[in-house]
Write a protein that holds these residues in place. Structure first.
Motif, PDB file in Angstrom:
ATOM      1  N   ILE A   1       7.319  -4.135  -2.171  1.00 45.79           N
ATOM      2  CA  ILE A   1       7.963  -3.595  -0.978  1.00 45.79           C
ATOM      3  C   ILE A   1       7.153  -3.882   0.290  1.00 45.79           C
ATOM      4  N   ALA A   2       6.253  -4.866   0.178  1.00 40.59           N
ATOM      5  CA  ALA A   2       5.553  -5.444   1.337  1.00 40.59           C
ATOM      6  C   ALA A   2       4.729  -4.454   2.128  1.00 40.59           C
ATOM      7  N   VAL A   3       3.922  -3.660   1.450  1.00 37.56           N
ATOM      8  CA  VAL A   3       3.074  -2.743   2.202  1.00 37.56           C
ATOM      9  C   VAL A   3       1.594  -2.966   1.959  1.00 37.56           C
ATOM     10  N   GLU A   4       1.243  -3.933   1.132  1.00 40.16           N
ATOM     11  CA  GLU A   4      -0.169  -4.242   0.957  1.00 40.16           C
ATOM     12  C   GLU A   4      -0.598  -5.191   2.064  1.00 40.16           C
ATOM     13  N   GLU A   5      -1.888  -5.270   2.263  1.00 31.26           N
ATOM     14  CA  GLU A   5      -2.411  -6.128   3.317  1.00 31.26           C
ATOM     15  C   GLU A   5      -2.077  -7.577   2.985  1.00 31.26           C
ATOM     16  N   SER A   6      -0.911  -8.001   3.412  1.00 37.09           N
ATOM     17  CA  SER A   6      -0.488  -9.383   3.208  1.00 37.09           C
ATOM     18  C   SER A   6       0.204  -9.837   4.479  1.00 37.09           C
ATOM     19  N   GLU A   7       0.985 -10.854   4.360  1.00 38.97           N
ATOM     20  CA  GLU A   7       1.672 -11.370   5.532  1.00 38.97           C
ATOM     21  C   GLU A   7       2.786 -10.445   6.010  1.00 38.97           C
TER      22      GLU A   7
ATOM     23  N   VAL B   1      14.276  -0.946  -0.504  1.00 37.34           N
ATOM     24  CA  VAL B   1      13.655  -0.159   0.569  1.00 37.34           C
ATOM     25  C   VAL B   1      13.157  -1.074   1.683  1.00 37.34           C
ATOM     26  N   VAL B   2      12.821  -2.332   1.354  1.00 37.15           N
ATOM     27  CA  VAL B   2      12.308  -3.236   2.388  1.00 37.15           C
ATOM     28  C   VAL B   2      13.314  -3.439   3.506  1.00 37.15           C
ATOM     29  N   LYS B   3      14.584  -3.218   3.233  1.00 34.71           N
ATOM     30  CA  LYS B   3      15.614  -3.365   4.267  1.00 34.71           C
ATOM     31  C   LYS B   3      15.583  -2.201   5.271  1.00 34.71           C
ATOM     32  N   PHE B   4      14.874  -1.127   4.914  1.00 35.80           N
ATOM     33  CA  PHE B   4      14.813   0.082   5.743  1.00 35.80           C
ATOM     34  C   PHE B   4      13.347   0.483   5.919  1.00 35.80           C
ATOM     35  N   PRO B   5      12.629  -0.179   6.818  1.00 33.40           N
ATOM     36  CA  PRO B   5      11.188   0.056   6.959  1.00 33.40           C
ATOM     37  C   PRO B   5      10.788   1.520   7.101  1.00 33.40           C
ATOM     38  N   VAL B   6      11.622   2.340   7.720  1.00 29.32           N
ATOM     39  CA  VAL B   6      11.287   3.752   7.886  1.00 29.32           C
ATOM     40  C   VAL B   6      11.209   4.459   6.530  1.00 29.32           C
TER      41      VAL B   6
ATOM     42  N   THR C   1       6.426   5.024  -0.950  1.00 30.47           N
ATOM     43  CA  THR C   1       5.021   4.852  -1.316  1.00 30.47           C
ATOM     44  C   THR C   1       4.237   6.153  -1.396  1.00 30.47           C
ATOM     45  N   LEU C   2       4.774   7.241  -0.888  1.00 31.24           N
ATOM     46  CA  LEU C   2       4.049   8.516  -0.893  1.00 31.24           C
ATOM     47  C   LEU C   2       3.536   8.898  -2.291  1.00 31.24           C
ATOM     48  N   PRO C   3       4.361   8.868  -3.338  1.00 30.85           N
ATOM     49  CA  PRO C   3       3.836   9.230  -4.665  1.00 30.85           C
ATOM     50  C   PRO C   3       2.757   8.264  -5.152  1.00 30.85           C
ATOM     51  N   TRP C   4       2.904   6.987  -4.854  1.00 28.46           N
ATOM     52  CA  TRP C   4       1.950   5.973  -5.300  1.00 28.46           C
ATOM     53  C   TRP C   4       0.607   6.158  -4.605  1.00 28.46           C
TER      54      TRP C   4
END
Length: 151
Positions: free
Chosen positions: A98-104, A124-129, A135-138
Motif C-alpha cells: 500500500i506504498a507507505v514504506e520509504e520507497s518511491e 486503499v492506495v486509491k484513497f490516501p487518507v 496501517t494503524l494495527p500494523w
C-alpha cells in the motif's frame, strides 16, 4: 466494478463485521496501544503471546472504521503462529503493497498469492487518507514487538 473488487469488498466487510482474534489476551508477553487516528477515531490495542520467537497468540481490541478494523483482523490471521522475523517480513510486504514504506511512493506489485486475503486492502492506495486507517494495527504491532525485543 469487477469480480475481484467485489471479492475484496466482501472480505473487508466480513472482517469488519466478524473480526478475528478480538478481545483481551490474559497475561500477554507483548502489549501496545497505538494513539488515536483523528480522521476516523480509530484506536487499536494489541495483545500477543510470543514464545521462543513465535507469535503463538494475538488478540486485538479497539474501535474504528471498517478499514482499520478489517485490517487488524486480517493482520491477526496473517501473523498468528509465525516467527517474529516472518511477521516483520509480512509487515514490510503489506506496507510496500500500500506504498507507505520509504520507497518511491508507488505501490509495489506484490504476488497476491503471498499476501492472501491481505490483498483485499490493496485498494486503499486509491484513497490516501485511508492509508493511516489500514496501517494503524500494523504500526501498533511493530511497536509491541520492538518493545518486547528491547526487554
Amino acid at each position: 466494478m469487477n469480480d475481484l473488487d467485489d471479492l475484496y469488498r466482501e472480505i473487508i466487510l466480513d472482517h469488519y463485521k466478524n473480526p478475528r482474534n478480538q478481545g483481551v489476551l490474559e497475561g500477554p508477553t507483548v502489549h501496545a496501544q497505538e494513539g488515536f487516528n483523528p480522521l476516523c477515531g480509530d484506536e487499536v490495542t494489541i495483545y500477543a503471546q510470543v514464545e521462543d520467537g513465535v507469535v503463538v497468540d494475538i488478540k486485538i481490541t479497539g474501535q474504528g472504521c471498517s478499514i482499520s478494523r478489517s485490517s487488524a483482523s486480517l493482520m491477526s490471521q496473517a501473523i498468528k503462529g509465525q516467527p517474529i522475523e516472518e511477521v516483520k517480513a509480512t509487515v514490510s510486504r503489506f506496507k510496500r503493497m500500500i506504498a507507505v514504506e520509504e520507497s518511491e511512493g508507488e505501490p509495489e506489485q506484490i504476488d497476491l498469492r503471498v499476501v492472501g486475503e491481505l490483498a483485499a486492502l490493496q485498494g486503499v492506495v486509491k484513497f490516501p487518507v485511508r492509508i493511516k486507517c489500514a496501517t494503524l494495527p500494523w504500526n501498533t504491532l511493530m511497536i509491541a514487538l520492538e518493545d518486547a525485543q528491547a526487554h
